[in-house]
Design a protein around this motif. Structure first.
Motif, short mmCIF file in Angstrom:
data_model
loop_
_atom_site.label_atom_id
_atom_site.label_comp_id
_atom_site.label_asym_id
_atom_site.label_seq_id
_atom_site.Cartn_x
_atom_site.Cartn_y
_atom_site.Cartn_z
N VAL A 20 1.00 -1.22 0.03
CA VAL A 20 -0.02 0.16 -0.01
C VAL A 20 0.95 1.17 -0.06
N VAL A 21 0.36 2.42 -0.85
CA VAL A 21 1.09 3.48 -0.88
C VAL A 21 0.21 4.62 -0.86
N ASP A 22 0.42 5.69 -0.01
CA ASP A 22 -0.25 6.82 -0.08
C ASP A 22 0.84 7.87 0.13
N ASP A 23 1.10 8.74 -0.93
CA ASP A 23 2.30 9.45 -0.85
C ASP A 23 2.02 10.68 -1.84
N LEU A 24 3.02 11.84 -1.70
CA LEU A 24 3.18 12.99 -2.35
C LEU A 24 4.50 12.95 -2.98
N VAL A 25 4.53 13.36 -4.46
CA VAL A 25 5.96 13.25 -4.97
C VAL A 25 6.03 14.87 -5.53
N ALA A 26 6.95 15.55 -5.46
CA ALA A 26 7.27 16.82 -6.12
C ALA A 26 7.63 16.62 -7.60
N LEU A 27 6.88 17.57 -8.30
CA LEU A 27 7.24 17.62 -9.73
C LEU A 27 8.21 18.42 -10.17
N PRO A 28 9.38 17.94 -10.49
CA PRO A 28 10.59 18.72 -10.74
C PRO A 28 10.41 19.63 -11.94
N GLU A 29 11.01 20.80 -12.08
CA GLU A 29 10.68 21.71 -13.05
C GLU A 29 11.60 20.96 -14.32
#
Length: 166
Positions: free
Chosen positions: A40-49
């Motif tokens: 199970v994964v619940d996460d946020l990932v930054a979108l690099p420029e």
């Protein structure tokens, strides 16, 4: 959202892009095939420029519509959000906690000499512990640049073939 089921083992991922905040919200729930262990994964990932980020379905649609430009070497490159996993993860290995990450997806499109259709080999090891770098998946594209078939040989003598029809 993507969902599939193989022999009663379910896998579902939900991905939401927030371009204003430069974040990807990633949720995943999947069962291992042999022992039905839960990941199970619940996460946020930054979108690099300056980094192109897609999901697997969008990559194929963008390729078909010529919205995914090739690199100078002719390859198509993007990044895809997936469940973070160890490099040597086995098919039934599980962790106490998972996160999400961006991984590169590269297609090298060529023309099959027999059928004259566009084909591409793609490394599935970032997406499946059953895959092998030495046996990339093969995608066959139709005249409309949409995928017609995806085939791969996996570990333990397994394989899959997906045919896509309009």
């Amino acid at each position: 959202t993507s969902y599939f089921q193989v022999k009663g083992r379910e896998s579902r991922s939900d991905v939401r892009y927030d371009y204003g905040r430069r974040l990807v919200e990633y949720h995943f729930r999947g069962e291992t095939f042999l022992r039905r262990r839960l990941r199970v994964v619940d996460d946020l990932v930054a979108l690099p420029e300056e980094t192109r980020v897609d999901d697997l379905v969008s990559t194929m649609l963008n390729y078909a519509d010529s919205l995914w430009a090739p690199q100078a070497d002719g390859s198509y490159r993007t990044s895809v959000v997936r469940r973070r996993r160890k490099e040597n993860e086995g098919p039934d290995d599980v962790e106490t906690r998972y996160g999400a990450e961006l991984v590169p997806l590269v297609l090298r499109v060529t023309t099959d000499p027999a059928s004259h259709k566009a084909t591409a080999l793609v490394d599935l090891t970032p997406f499946s512990s059953w895959a092998s770098k030495s046996r990339p998946a093969r995608i066959v594209f139709g005249a409309d640049r949409r995928p017609e078939a995806l085939t791969s040989t996996l570990m333990l003598g397994t394989s899959f073939a997906i045919r896509i029809q309009a």
